[in-house]
Design a protein around this motif. Structure first.
Motif, PDB file in Angstrom:
ATOM      1  N   GLN A   1       0.786  -1.222  -0.074  1.00  0.00           N
ATOM      2  CA  GLN A   1       0.034  -0.089   0.058  1.00  0.00           C
ATOM      3  C   GLN A   1       0.869   1.266  -0.026  1.00  0.00           C
ATOM      4  OE1 GLN A   1      -2.629  -0.662   3.500  1.00  0.00           O
ATOM      5  NE2 GLN A   1      -4.308  -1.067   2.091  1.00  0.00           N
ATOM      6  N   THR A   2       0.203   2.379  -0.128  1.00  0.00           N
ATOM      7  CA  THR A   2       0.819   3.668  -0.098  1.00  0.00           C
ATOM      8  C   THR A   2       0.545   4.325   0.974  1.00  0.00           C
ATOM      9  OG1 THR A   2       0.830   3.423  -2.523  1.00  0.00           O
ATOM     10  CG2 THR A   2       0.896   5.873  -1.607  1.00  0.00           C
ATOM     11  N   VAL A   3       1.471   5.167   1.779  1.00  0.00           N
ATOM     12  CA  VAL A   3       1.378   6.077   2.683  1.00  0.00           C
ATOM     13  C   VAL A   3       1.808   7.338   2.550  1.00  0.00           C
ATOM     14  CG1 VAL A   3       3.148   5.116   4.155  1.00  0.00           C
ATOM     15  CG2 VAL A   3       1.247   6.065   5.495  1.00  0.00           C
ATOM     16  N   THR A   4       1.104   8.444   3.022  1.00  0.00           N
ATOM     17  CA  THR A   4       1.662   9.797   2.883  1.00  0.00           C
ATOM     18  C   THR A   4       1.728  10.386   4.400  1.00  0.00           C
ATOM     19  OG1 THR A   4       0.945  10.055   0.680  1.00  0.00           O
ATOM     20  CG2 THR A   4       1.464  12.100   1.895  1.00  0.00           C
ATOM     21  N   LEU A   5       3.071  10.923   4.732  1.00  0.00           N
ATOM     22  CA  LEU A   5       3.161  11.382   6.082  1.00  0.00           C
ATOM     23  C   LEU A   5       3.477  12.902   5.782  1.00  0.00           C
ATOM     24  CD1 LEU A   5       5.821   8.988   7.191  1.00  0.00           C
ATOM     25  CD2 LEU A   5       3.478   8.689   7.272  1.00  0.00           C
ATOM     26  N   ARG A   6       3.030  13.682   6.613  1.00  0.00           N
ATOM     27  CA  ARG A   6       3.015  15.143   6.487  1.00  0.00           C
ATOM     28  C   ARG A   6       3.645  15.841   7.816  1.00  0.00           C
ATOM     29  NH1 ARG A   6      -1.179  19.802   4.670  1.00  0.00           N
ATOM     30  NH2 ARG A   6      -0.282  21.421   5.993  1.00  0.00           N
ATOM     31  N   CYS A   7       4.405  16.748   7.415  1.00  0.00           N
ATOM     32  CA  CYS A   7       5.132  17.438   8.454  1.00  0.00           C
ATOM     33  C   CYS A   7       4.849  18.996   8.176  1.00  0.00           C
ATOM     34  CB  CYS A   7       6.569  17.254   8.437  1.00  0.00           C
ATOM     35  SG  CYS A   7       7.571  18.313   9.362  1.00  0.00           S
ATOM     36  N   ASP A   8       4.341  19.678   9.137  1.00  0.00           N
ATOM     37  CA  ASP A   8       4.394  21.251   9.245  1.00  0.00           C
ATOM     38  C   ASP A   8       5.343  21.690  10.257  1.00  0.00           C
ATOM     39  OD1 ASP A   8       1.565  20.306   8.585  1.00  0.00           O
ATOM     40  OD2 ASP A   8       1.524  22.264   8.140  1.00  0.00           O
ATOM     41  N   PRO A   9       6.264  22.462   9.534  1.00  0.00           N
ATOM     42  CA  PRO A   9       7.636  23.019  10.290  1.00  0.00           C
ATOM     43  C   PRO A   9       7.212  24.102  11.441  1.00  0.00           C
ATOM     44  CG  PRO A   9       7.743  23.757   8.056  1.00  0.00           C
ATOM     45  CD  PRO A   9       6.555  22.822   8.118  1.00  0.00           C
ATOM     46  N   ILE A  10       8.153  24.620  12.113  1.00  0.00           N
ATOM     47  CA  ILE A  10       7.694  25.770  12.919  1.00  0.00           C
ATOM     48  C   ILE A  10       7.789  26.970  11.841  1.00  0.00           C
ATOM     49  CG2 ILE A  10       8.849  27.437  14.306  1.00  0.00           C
ATOM     50  CD1 ILE A  10      10.134  25.220  15.713  1.00  0.00           C
ATOM     51  N   SER A  11       6.677  27.976  12.030  1.00  0.00           N
ATOM     52  CA  SER A  11       6.720  28.897  11.107  1.00  0.00           C
ATOM     53  C   SER A  11       7.970  29.774  10.925  1.00  0.00           C
ATOM     54  CB  SER A  11       5.445  29.938  11.442  1.00  0.00           C
ATOM     55  OG  SER A  11       5.407  30.974  10.546  1.00  0.00           O
ATOM     56  N   GLY A  12       8.284  30.015   9.693  1.00  0.00           N
ATOM     57  CA  GLY A  12       9.636  30.837   9.319  1.00  0.00           C
ATOM     58  C   GLY A  12      10.836  29.906   9.079  1.00  0.00           C
ATOM     59  N   HIS A  13      10.887  28.703   9.586  1.00  0.00           N
ATOM     60  CA  HIS A  13      11.868  27.883   9.547  1.00  0.00           C
ATOM     61  C   HIS A  13      12.055  27.431   7.908  1.00  0.00           C
ATOM     62  CE1 HIS A  13      12.611  26.682  13.916  1.00  0.00           C
ATOM     63  NE2 HIS A  13      12.421  27.665  13.595  1.00  0.00           N
ATOM     64  N   ASP A  14      13.160  27.843   7.249  1.00  0.00           N
ATOM     65  CA  ASP A  14      13.452  27.357   5.751  1.00  0.00           C
ATOM     66  C   ASP A  14      13.786  25.890   5.762  1.00  0.00           C
ATOM     67  OD1 ASP A  14      14.813  30.942   5.134  1.00  0.00           O
ATOM     68  OD2 ASP A  14      12.693  29.959   5.216  1.00  0.00           O
ATOM     69  N   ASN A  15      14.741  25.669   6.786  1.00  0.00           N
ATOM     70  CA  ASN A  15      15.197  24.321   6.884  1.00  0.00           C
ATOM     71  C   ASN A  15      14.258  23.196   7.343  1.00  0.00           C
ATOM     72  OD1 ASN A  15      17.946  24.760   5.978  1.00  0.00           O
ATOM     73  ND2 ASN A  15      18.060  26.010   7.843  1.00  0.00           N
ATOM     74  N   LEU A  16      14.165  22.056   6.586  1.00  0.00           N
ATOM     75  CA  LEU A  16      13.165  21.028   7.240  1.00  0.00           C
ATOM     76  C   LEU A  16      13.743  19.764   6.734  1.00  0.00           C
ATOM     77  CD1 LEU A  16       9.325  20.865   6.405  1.00  0.00           C
ATOM     78  CD2 LEU A  16      10.806  18.709   5.999  1.00  0.00           C
ATOM     79  N   TYR A  17      13.458  18.665   7.716  1.00  0.00           N
ATOM     80  CA  TYR A  17      14.473  17.521   7.582  1.00  0.00           C
ATOM     81  C   TYR A  17      13.505  16.232   8.077  1.00  0.00           C
ATOM     82  CZ  TYR A  17      18.170  20.892   8.977  1.00  0.00           C
ATOM     83  OH  TYR A  17      18.805  22.093   8.886  1.00  0.00           O
ATOM     84  N   TRP A  18      13.711  15.199   7.331  1.00  0.00           N
ATOM     85  CA  TRP A  18      13.140  14.041   7.901  1.00  0.00           C
ATOM     86  C   TRP A  18      14.293  13.024   8.064  1.00  0.00           C
ATOM     87  CZ3 TRP A  18       8.095  12.861   7.999  1.00  0.00           C
ATOM     88  CH2 TRP A  18       7.209  13.956   7.265  1.00  0.00           C
ATOM     89  N   TYR A  19      13.721  12.483   9.439  1.00  0.00           N
ATOM     90  CA  TYR A  19      14.699  11.276   9.823  1.00  0.00           C
ATOM     91  C   TYR A  19      13.697   9.986  10.162  1.00  0.00           C
ATOM     92  CZ  TYR A  19      18.289  14.809  11.146  1.00  0.00           C
ATOM     93  OH  TYR A  19      19.065  15.879  11.152  1.00  0.00           O
ATOM     94  N   ARG A  20      14.535   8.834  10.327  1.00  0.00           N
ATOM     95  CA  ARG A  20      13.943   7.524  10.438  1.00  0.00           C
ATOM     96  C   ARG A  20      14.440   6.878  11.585  1.00  0.00           C
ATOM     97  NH1 ARG A  20      12.665   3.184   6.112  1.00  0.00           N
ATOM     98  NH2 ARG A  20      15.107   3.074   6.030  1.00  0.00           N
ATOM     99  N   ARG A  21      13.569   6.273  12.481  1.00  0.00           N
ATOM    100  CA  ARG A  21      14.179   5.268  13.447  1.00  0.00           C
ATOM    101  C   ARG A  21      13.596   3.713  13.412  1.00  0.00           C
ATOM    102  NH1 ARG A  21      14.781   5.436  20.143  1.00  0.00           N
ATOM    103  NH2 ARG A  21      16.614   4.260  20.296  1.00  0.00           N
TER     104      ARG A  21
END
Lengths: 113, 115
Positions: free
Chosen positions: A17-37
């Motif tokens: 199946q397919t899954v979509t995860l969403r992230c909303d960063p802190i307002s004004g933060h240009d840098n966004l990262y994804w990590y996995r454990r």
């Protein structure tokens, strides 16, 4: 000030199946990262956006993973098709321009059965 | 490539006793160093960081860490453990080269505080 938010908090899907995860960063933060454990392992870097551009995607495991950040605001991470080894906790983090402190969201726990 | 070593996945400490979590890194140049804490059902919270300057850094909740270049270490300490310190602690490093922001994490220490 709102922190980094992630949706959903938990997701259970079947292999293929397919899954979509969403992230909303802190307002004004240009840098966004994804990590996995993955269970029992350390937290691993997946990729880094600066605004809407991919600065570093060296940690993406394979082409079943697609990350987007249209408009430089929120980001999505799609896994298609999901495999059993994709199970784990997916963290998103954000930081200000030229700042190294990353602020993390609560994570999305993905279980692939 | 950078790597971080945290020994002892589970650490037990008595309430009121010293908390000591060890972190050693491997890097070609002195990296930026971070300690994060994760309380149950929450995200990672930054405890403290070292980038440049004073090698002894103080963080939140009474924690501090000392960067020792000669030992490639950044051990985390707290003089007196509190029950609320029960959590998982992660040491992380990043390359000081501008634009290379990704964090490399250790495996984490799950701290249990014994009353």
């Amino acid at each position: 000030e709102a922190g980094v938010t992630q949706f959903p908090s938990h997701s259970v899907i079947e292999k293929g199946q397919t899954v979509t995860l969403r992230c909303d960063p802190i307002s004004g933060h240009d840098n966004l990262y994804w990590y996995r454990r993955v269970m029992g392992k350390e937290i691993k870097f997946l990729l880094h956006f600066v605004k809407e551009s991919k600065q570093d995607e060296s940690g993406m495991p394979n082409n079943r993973f697609l990350a987007e950040r249209t408009g430089g605001t929120y980001s999505t991470l799609k896994v298609q098709p999901a495999e059993l080894e994709d199970s784990g906790v997916y963290f998103c983090a954000s930081s200000q321009e030229f700042r190294r402190e990353q602020y993390f969201g609560p994570g999305t726990r993905l279980t692939v059965t | 490539a950078q790597s971080v070593t945290q020994l002892g996945s589970h650490v037990s400490v008595s309430e009121g006793a010293l908390v000591l979590l060890r972190c050693n890194y491997s890097s070609s140049v002195p990296p930026y160093l971070f300690w994060y804490v994760q309380y149950p059902n929450q995200g990672l919270q930054l405890l403290l960081k070292y980038t440049t300057g004073a090698t002894l850094v103080k963080g939140i909740n009474g924690f501090e860490a000392e960067f020792k270049k000669s030992e490639t270490s950044f051990h985390l300490t707290k003089p007196s453990a509190h029950m609320s310190d029960a959590a998982e602690y992660f040491c992380a490093v990043s390359d000081p080269v501008r634009g290379n922001n990704r964090l490399a994490f250790g495996k984490g220490n799950q701290v249990v505080v014994i009353p």
